[in-house]
Write an enzyme that holds these catalytic residues in place. Structure first.
Site, PDB file in Angstrom:
ATOM      1  N   GLN A 136      -4.905  -1.501   9.479  1.00  0.00           N
ATOM      2  CA  GLN A 136      -4.854  -2.841   8.901  1.00  0.00           C
ATOM      3  C   GLN A 136      -5.471  -3.844   9.881  1.00  0.00           C
ATOM      4  OE1 GLN A 136      -3.767  -3.296   5.792  1.00  0.00           O
ATOM      5  NE2 GLN A 136      -4.022  -5.507   5.779  1.00  0.00           N
ATOM      6  N   LYS A 193       0.839  -1.205   0.000  1.00  0.00           N
ATOM      7  CA  LYS A 193       0.000   0.000   0.000  1.00  0.00           C
ATOM      8  C   LYS A 193       0.874   1.255   0.000  1.00  0.00           C
ATOM      9  CE  LYS A 193      -3.908  -2.375   2.116  1.00  0.00           C
ATOM     10  NZ  LYS A 193      -4.724  -2.692   3.283  1.00  0.00           N
ATOM     11  N   ASP A 203     -11.232   2.667   3.754  1.00  0.00           N
ATOM     12  CA  ASP A 203     -11.611   1.254   3.627  1.00  0.00           C
ATOM     13  C   ASP A 203     -13.127   1.089   3.478  1.00  0.00           C
ATOM     14  OD1 ASP A 203      -9.511  -0.634   3.613  1.00  0.00           O
ATOM     15  OD2 ASP A 203      -9.085  -0.269   5.732  1.00  0.00           O
TER      16      ASP A 203
END
Ligand code: GUN
Length: 286
Positions: free
Chosen positions: A97, A53, A120
């Site tokens: 995460q 990422k 997200d």
């Protein structure tokens, strides 16, 4: 022969578009979009994802702020960091995460992210916006799946779609996106009866069960479009692991189009994360 949907090439095209948006935004506002990535602990798969990422941000000109916290970080310390990132004007996207270590309440942490920075799309506000079709940030993998479908089908309206798997981050949001486009959507799960029969009627199959080679050739109607979200690491014959999808790829060549694993949905997820970060920055900057 089914068309092989090249997720790598489509994701590269999307990343080029994002890089252009980053340049345009910087030229207009003087601000470069920034993404904060938070990793707690040392889960090896998460380390790989996070590194990927960060590298992708650099490629398109997005600033990244990496926060690596030790495994024994308390929930309070993590919530304090999130509050700081929520308030930081240089940070337009916040990504924590998952999975988080067992002593941390994942729901409480994800709920603490400012919905406007929730790249997200996991925050209940964004989940609600998606299910009511009122904008917001859309989870990256589902967004990528829709973009792949759009490369092979002009109009989804009225088509029969089967989504295999009802997870909050993949199956359910994909179902919502397909429904919003007026497909007739069936969501299946582990207790579903007659999954092969349901699949045989489908114009679109999105397989997100995490079950290697679950979808067999005889389950697939000629001309269907198949998107394979599954990715499972299994031991290969040469002693090296290999990645397998939820679809028996070699058996579905009578389909209209199918995504490979790897090289299908996977690359789209990160490209969509970058797109979401720019969207969050554009919304914040007005
Ligand atoms: N862990 C596995 N996939 C994801 C993802 O898309 N976002 C976050 N935050 N964590 C993940």
């Amino acid at each position: 022969m089914a068309e092989r949907i090249d997720g790598r090439a489509i994701a590269a095209g999307l990343e080029d578009e994002v890089a252009e948006q980053v340049r345009a935004l910087a030229a207009r506002t003087g601000v470069t979009p920034g993404l904060a990535v938070v990793l707690v602990g040392r889960d090896p798969a998460s380390e790989v994802y996070v590194a990927h990422k960060i590298k992708s941000c650099r490629k398109v000109g997005i600033r990244s702020f990496e926060h690596r916290l030790p495994e024994n970080t308390t929930q309070d310390a993590l919530l304090t960091l999130i509050a700081r990132l929520n308030a930081d004007p240089e940070v337009h996207g916040v990504l924590v995460q998952v999975p988080l270590p067992a002593h941390i309440d994942e729901g409480a942490v994800l709920d603490a992210i400012d919905p406007g920075k929730d790249v997200d799309g996991f925050h209940p506000v964004n989940v609600g916006r998606l299910s009511t079709g009122t904008g917001g940030l859309i989870p990256c993998t589902p967004l990528g799946v829709m973009k792949l479908i759009d490369t092979v089908i002009d109009d989804i309206t009225g088509l029969d779609a089967v989504v295999i798997g009802k997870s909050n981050i993949v199956g359910k949001p994909i179902a919502m996106l397909l429904l919003e486009r007026e497909a007739t959507v069936t969501v299946t799960h582990i207790e579903t009866k007659n999954l092969p029969d349901l699949c045989r009627k489908a114009d679109i199959i999105v397989a997100a069960a995490g079950a290697p080679r679950l979808v067999k050739g005889w389950w697939v109607k000629p001309g269907a479009v198949i998107i394979d979200v599954g990715i499972t690491r299994i031991p290969g014959e040469n002693g090296k692991d290999r990645l397998v999808g939820d679809v028996a790829f070699d058996e579905v060549q009578h389909a209209r189009a199918v995504t490979p694993v790897p090289g299908g949905v996977g690359p789209m997820t990160i490209a969509c994360l970058l797109a979401n970060t720019v969207q969050a920055a554009e919304t914040a900057l007005g």
